[in-house]
Scaffold this motif. Structure first.
Motif, PDB file in Angstrom:
ATOM      1  N   ARG A  18      33.698  28.663  46.259  1.00  0.00           N
ATOM      2  CA  ARG A  18      35.197  28.013  45.592  1.00  0.00           C
ATOM      3  C   ARG A  18      35.924  26.747  47.104  1.00  0.00           C
ATOM      4  O   ARG A  18      36.238  28.219  47.353  1.00  0.00           O
ATOM      5  CB  ARG A  18      35.797  28.426  44.754  1.00  0.00           C
ATOM      6  CG  ARG A  18      36.942  28.249  43.760  1.00  0.00           C
ATOM      7  CD  ARG A  18      36.448  27.495  42.823  1.00  0.00           C
ATOM      8  NE  ARG A  18      37.418  27.262  41.789  1.00  0.00           N
ATOM      9  CZ  ARG A  18      38.438  26.071  41.910  1.00  0.00           C
ATOM     10  NH1 ARG A  18      38.083  25.980  42.898  1.00  0.00           N
ATOM     11  NH2 ARG A  18      39.570  25.529  41.086  1.00  0.00           N
ATOM     12  N   GLN A  72      39.613  25.316  47.717  1.00  0.00           N
ATOM     13  CA  GLN A  72      40.328  24.689  47.020  1.00  0.00           C
ATOM     14  C   GLN A  72      41.096  24.159  48.503  1.00  0.00           C
ATOM     15  O   GLN A  72      42.008  24.657  49.108  1.00  0.00           O
ATOM     16  CB  GLN A  72      41.116  25.967  46.607  1.00  0.00           C
ATOM     17  CG  GLN A  72      42.240  25.622  45.426  1.00  0.00           C
ATOM     18  CD  GLN A  72      42.184  25.071  43.831  1.00  0.00           C
ATOM     19  OE1 GLN A  72      41.090  25.317  43.794  1.00  0.00           O
ATOM     20  NE2 GLN A  72      43.033  23.867  44.126  1.00  0.00           N
ATOM     21  N   LEU A 121      37.422  29.450  49.654  1.00  0.00           N
ATOM     22  CA  LEU A 121      38.387  30.269  49.627  1.00  0.00           C
ATOM     23  C   LEU A 121      38.667  31.379  50.620  1.00  0.00           C
ATOM     24  O   LEU A 121      39.506  32.103  51.142  1.00  0.00           O
ATOM     25  CB  LEU A 121      38.557  30.934  47.899  1.00  0.00           C
ATOM     26  CG  LEU A 121      39.157  30.000  46.684  1.00  0.00           C
ATOM     27  CD1 LEU A 121      38.585  30.947  45.479  1.00  0.00           C
ATOM     28  CD2 LEU A 121      40.377  30.178  46.902  1.00  0.00           C
ATOM     29  N   HIS A 138      43.086  35.254  50.884  1.00  0.00           N
ATOM     30  CA  HIS A 138      42.105  36.163  50.177  1.00  0.00           C
ATOM     31  C   HIS A 138      41.301  36.930  50.958  1.00  0.00           C
ATOM     32  O   HIS A 138      40.605  38.297  50.107  1.00  0.00           O
ATOM     33  CB  HIS A 138      41.140  35.164  49.847  1.00  0.00           C
ATOM     34  CG  HIS A 138      41.052  34.539  48.596  1.00  0.00           C
ATOM     35  ND1 HIS A 138      41.135  34.267  47.316  1.00  0.00           N
ATOM     36  CD2 HIS A 138      39.253  34.878  48.022  1.00  0.00           C
ATOM     37  CE1 HIS A 138      40.387  33.821  46.844  1.00  0.00           C
ATOM     38  NE2 HIS A 138      39.532  34.722  46.730  1.00  0.00           N
ATOM     39  N   ARG A 161      39.198  39.712  39.293  1.00  0.00           N
ATOM     40  CA  ARG A 161      39.273  38.757  38.260  1.00  0.00           C
ATOM     41  C   ARG A 161      40.659  38.028  38.694  1.00  0.00           C
ATOM     42  O   ARG A 161      40.001  37.037  38.748  1.00  0.00           O
ATOM     43  CB  ARG A 161      39.870  39.927  37.427  1.00  0.00           C
ATOM     44  CG  ARG A 161      39.722  39.380  35.819  1.00  0.00           C
ATOM     45  CD  ARG A 161      40.745  38.072  35.583  1.00  0.00           C
ATOM     46  NE  ARG A 161      41.849  38.341  35.703  1.00  0.00           N
ATOM     47  CZ  ARG A 161      42.782  37.487  35.554  1.00  0.00           C
ATOM     48  NH1 ARG A 161      42.334  36.269  36.455  1.00  0.00           N
ATOM     49  NH2 ARG A 161      44.010  37.780  35.967  1.00  0.00           N
ATOM     50  N   GLU A 162      41.367  37.920  39.356  1.00  0.00           N
ATOM     51  CA  GLU A 162      42.547  37.594  39.654  1.00  0.00           C
ATOM     52  C   GLU A 162      42.299  36.951  40.592  1.00  0.00           C
ATOM     53  O   GLU A 162      42.549  35.439  40.571  1.00  0.00           O
ATOM     54  CB  GLU A 162      43.708  37.899  40.392  1.00  0.00           C
ATOM     55  CG  GLU A 162      44.259  38.741  39.150  1.00  0.00           C
ATOM     56  CD  GLU A 162      45.951  40.139  39.671  1.00  0.00           C
ATOM     57  OE1 GLU A 162      46.413  39.488  40.321  1.00  0.00           O
ATOM     58  OE2 GLU A 162      46.302  40.770  39.208  1.00  0.00           O
ATOM     59  N   ALA A 163      41.096  37.485  41.956  1.00  0.00           N
ATOM     60  CA  ALA A 163      40.317  35.886  42.800  1.00  0.00           C
ATOM     61  C   ALA A 163      39.823  35.193  42.459  1.00  0.00           C
ATOM     62  O   ALA A 163      39.295  34.201  43.070  1.00  0.00           O
ATOM     63  CB  ALA A 163      40.321  37.162  43.621  1.00  0.00           C
ATOM     64  N   CYS A 164      39.049  35.056  40.943  1.00  0.00           N
ATOM     65  CA  CYS A 164      38.379  34.292  40.801  1.00  0.00           C
ATOM     66  C   CYS A 164      38.961  33.820  39.413  1.00  0.00           C
ATOM     67  O   CYS A 164      38.347  32.334  38.625  1.00  0.00           O
ATOM     68  CB  CYS A 164      37.730  34.890  39.798  1.00  0.00           C
ATOM     69  SG  CYS A 164      35.828  36.073  40.825  1.00  0.00           S
ATOM     70  N   GLY A 165      40.617  33.617  39.537  1.00  0.00           N
ATOM     71  CA  GLY A 165      41.434  32.561  38.573  1.00  0.00           C
ATOM     72  C   GLY A 165      40.824  32.249  37.409  1.00  0.00           C
ATOM     73  O   GLY A 165      40.774  33.799  36.346  1.00  0.00           O
ATOM     74  N   GLY A 166      41.133  31.744  36.262  1.00  0.00           N
ATOM     75  CA  GLY A 166      40.101  31.063  35.000  1.00  0.00           C
ATOM     76  C   GLY A 166      39.331  31.725  34.790  1.00  0.00           C
ATOM     77  O   GLY A 166      38.802  32.731  34.063  1.00  0.00           O
ATOM     78  N   SER A 167      38.597  31.247  35.814  1.00  0.00           N
ATOM     79  CA  SER A 167      36.990  32.123  35.940  1.00  0.00           C
ATOM     80  C   SER A 167      37.058  33.082  35.630  1.00  0.00           C
ATOM     81  O   SER A 167      35.954  34.186  34.709  1.00  0.00           O
ATOM     82  CB  SER A 167      36.216  32.025  36.688  1.00  0.00           C
ATOM     83  OG  SER A 167      36.173  30.372  36.674  1.00  0.00           O
ATOM     84  N   GLU A 223      28.506  27.487  41.005  1.00  0.00           N
ATOM     85  CA  GLU A 223      30.322  26.521  41.612  1.00  0.00           C
ATOM     86  C   GLU A 223      29.700  26.102  42.956  1.00  0.00           C
ATOM     87  O   GLU A 223      30.236  24.870  43.075  1.00  0.00           O
ATOM     88  CB  GLU A 223      31.317  27.587  42.326  1.00  0.00           C
ATOM     89  CG  GLU A 223      32.035  27.301  43.098  1.00  0.00           C
ATOM     90  CD  GLU A 223      32.832  26.638  42.159  1.00  0.00           C
ATOM     91  OE1 GLU A 223      33.793  25.425  41.914  1.00  0.00           O
ATOM     92  OE2 GLU A 223      32.843  27.186  40.044  1.00  0.00           O
TER      93      GLU A 223
END
Length: 692
Positions: free
Chosen positions: A333, A335, A347, A353, A418-424, A663
């Motif tokens: 990913r 960004q 990331l 990260h 979970r948070e480290a993968c954002g909305g996904s 991704e």
């Protein structure tokens, strides 16, 4: 196989030149060899279990109702029976393998298929079946185990009560012997004594092992276990006197039919007492090979420690799954354009990260190695190879120290992933939210984590008392206030700290932190000092009236639990360090040493306030902890994918879309699109460029 994708943080530190040189000569990991090391003693069993867990027939299907999920999981139990996945711990005479360590190693891998399947199979064979095996006699084994093994008799493990969870000794259910009929009368005297949260109790269970206060001839001999039929095998209706209620939908593990049981003067034969450690004769005479009721109680419960052992391993496995998916995603990913006008940053190249994921990765490795030692200890005790009272106490303490840390760690890891993968990461297809929900209860059952750590703390206090029994109060106070500093001077930590303070150079201070003896001493000192201070505060408490003694202990309960937690962390660090000695490949050993250092220094950083307040680190040296951690993150960055690859989980285990390579394909498509635009000269001009 190695992964050497994109390398450095976008914010190089003052030591960047050194780190760049390190990375240019970066060692390579032998992923295959490291994977074999992680598989441990029962590697073949783990491979078999993983092959089974990879099959779609055993996978959790998201979106099912809890009723549908229950039906699916019960069918999966039959699948396990048909594929001979449950027989390892049972006697060879009954078709088993007497392979206790291998049984747990294989069982905990089922968490990758569906945690509900892992726990429901654990209820059937690891609790209900194991209680008959370990608390019953050969007669009981021959009578009940074959039907338990092949699932003819699904069963519940009826220990917990709504009024008494971890305090099993105080449960209210009674089993009173009636010599006139040769029966025990099982009774639930009040609502708080209902058996609660029992797997297989709401629907599937036909029998249960019920724990109750054994009363005969007017004497309560404490908690014992009884085999109790609870439903008609044909109609599945509750038998007379047995009441059952469904717990309904839970926060997770909805493939398990948890429920409640109560007994209204239910009569069972005298021989249904699982009497390995306590028996009642026809005339009501009680006998036991263990003289004291306290020791008898803990011996009976100790035979069931495998629940804690397996939860420790399953939590580590779930952490590995989450980290594998999150780190694979972070390596693909992109960004923000931090260092290029055309390419966005990966990331995993961002220091923040790395800070989020790499310490969790290091801790997971430490917990994996510690679990292997726990599993070896468990197998030694249950195989009889190392089965002294001391061995059993050590096993109990080790399981009680490690299970809390690994289950808490799993929740933290899955949430951070979970948070480290954002909305996904929030999408159910990527499993983080689902796995975390299912594992949430792991911190509570088989012993609430805080209660388990209190058991560890009491063991530490007992060991401390034995070691310093001959000391007077003055000597104990001197030890509590100054022993760690004295040890430091003897072992060189004082000299190291003084060298760092005198030199004034962070790099040299960091060198001291890299020394494993320094890390060990800092971690061990914290445990020793905390236990010593608590022991000093509690000195003489046993001679006080009961109320005052309880109040004294309660006033120091929190610090005792913190000491036990620190003890567990030290055990994990030592397991990691011992595992390094088994690694022959130089590159792998170097990278794993960095990872061990990251684990140790992350613990020290987390408790930096304690080290500063207690004079174990100077302010100047304390500042270098975080700086050196950041250097380790950069060194580990090129090896992150190899480190999760070594866990050995395939996409059939992960089943997370973000870990499938999708991704990378999206990023490649986007990069090709913009590259073509630039090459064609048709790319629109950015407004900010017009002002140049």
């Amino acid at each position: 196989m190695t992964h050497q994708t994109a390398g450095l943080s976008t914010s190089p530190s003052a030591e960047a030149e050194t780190d760049v040189a390190d990375l240019e000569q970066s060692p390579k990991i032998d992923v295959a060899a490291l994977g074999e090391l992680l598989l441990g003693t029962w590697a073949d069993v783990r491979k078999q279990a993983r092959e089974l867990a990879a099959r779609p027939e055993l996978h959790k299907l998201e979106g099912l109702t809890h009723t549908e999920h229950r039906e699916r999981v019960f069918g999966q139990l039959k699948y396990l029976v048909d594929h001979r996945a449950i027989q390892r711990a049972f006697p060879k005479a009954l078709g088993g393998e007497d392979n206790h360590g291998g049984n747990i190693a294989g069982f905990e891998e089922l968490v990758t298929a569906d945690p509900s399947l892992q726990i429901k199979s654990g209820v059937q064979w690891g609790l209900f079946g194991a209680a008959v095996l370990h608390l019953g006699t050969a007669e009981h084994h021959a009578k009940w185990l074959p039907d338990i093994m092949d699932l003819t008799v699904p069963g519940a493990f009826a220990m917990t009560e709504i009024g008494h969870g971890s305090d099993v000794a105080s449960i209210g259910t009674t089993a009173t012997y009636d010599p006139e009929t040769g029966e025990f009368v099982l009774n639930t005297p009040f609502r708080a004594a209902w058996k609660e949260y029992l797997g297989n109790a709401a629907k599937d269970g036909i029998a249960a092992v019920v724990f109750a206060q054994l009363i005969t001839r007017g004497v309560n001999h404490g908690v014992h276990a009884f085999y109790v039929p609870i439903r008609d095998p044909q109609t599945k209706e509750c038998l007379p006197g047995v009441s059952s209620e469904d717990d309904g939908i839970k926060g997770g593990l909805n493939g398990i039919d948890n429920g409640r049981l109560a007994f209204d003067h239910v009569r069972i034969p005298r021989t249904n007492l699982l009497n390995r450690y306590g028996d009642v004769a026809e005339d009501g005479t009680y006998s036991s090979p263990i003289a004291t009721p306290g020791r008898r109680f803990f011996t009976m419960l100790g035979t069931l420690v495998q629940g804690r052992v397996s939860l420790d391993g399953a939590a580590v496995a779930a952490s590995k799954v989450g980290l594998t998916a999150a780190i694979r995603y972070a390596a693909e990913r992109r960004q923000f354009n931090a260092s290029s006008d055309t390419a966005e940053e990966v990331l995993l190249d961002y220091q923040r990260h790395q800070r989020r994921l790499f310490p969790l990765l290091a801790a997971t490795y430490a917990m994996s190695f510690a679990h292997e030692e726990l599993l070896a200890k468990f197998d030694g005790v249950f195989s009889g190879a190392q089965d002294t009272d001391e061995d059993r106490q050590d096993l109990e303490t080790l399981a009680a120290a490690l299970k809390p840390l690994s289950t808490w760690h799993a929740l933290t890891t899955l949430q951070e992933c979970r948070e480290a993968c954002g909305g996904s990461g929030f999408m159910i297809e990527n499993r983080f939210a689902s796995l975390r929900a299912d594992l949430d209860i792991y911190v509570t059952f088989e012993g609430d984590n805080n209660v388990l750590l209190q058991l560890v703390a009491k063991r530490l206090l007992n060991d401390y008392a034995k070691e310093f029994r001959s000391m007077n109060v003055g000597a104990l106070a001197k030890f509590a206030l100054g022993q760690a500093r004295g040890v430091a001077l003897k072992t060189g930590l004082g000299a190291v700290a003084q060298f760092a303070a005198d030199s004034g150079r962070a790099q040299r201070s960091a060198l001291a932190l890299r020394d494993p003896d320094t890390q060990r001493l800092l971690l061990a000192e914290r445990v020793q000092t905390m236990v010593a201070q608590a022991a000093q505060a509690l000195a003489g408490a046993t001679k006080l009236p009961q109320v005052e003694a309880a109040a004294r202990f309660n006033a120091h309960q929190n610090e005792l639990i913190e000491a036990a937690r620190a003890h567990g962390e030290l055990l994990q660090w030592e397991a990691f360090t011992e595992a390094l000695e088994k690694i022959e490949d130089p590159g792998t050993k170097q990278v794993l040493t960095w990872l061990r250092d990251l684990f140790g220094l992350t613990l020290i950083e987390a408790h930096l306030e304690w080290y500063l307040m207690n004079g174990r680190l100077s302010m100047q040296r304390g500042r270098t902890v975080g700086e050196y951690i950041n250097r380790l993150l950069a060194r580990l960055r090129p090896h992150a994918l190899d480190l999760v690859e070594a866990f050995g989980y395939t996409q059939d285990h992960l089943r997370a879309t973000v870990a499938s390579g999708i991704e990378a394909r999206r990023q490649e498509e986007a990069a090709a699109y913009y590259a073509a635009q630039r090459a064609s000269g048709e790319a629109p001009t950015k407004e900010k460029d017009l002002k140049k």
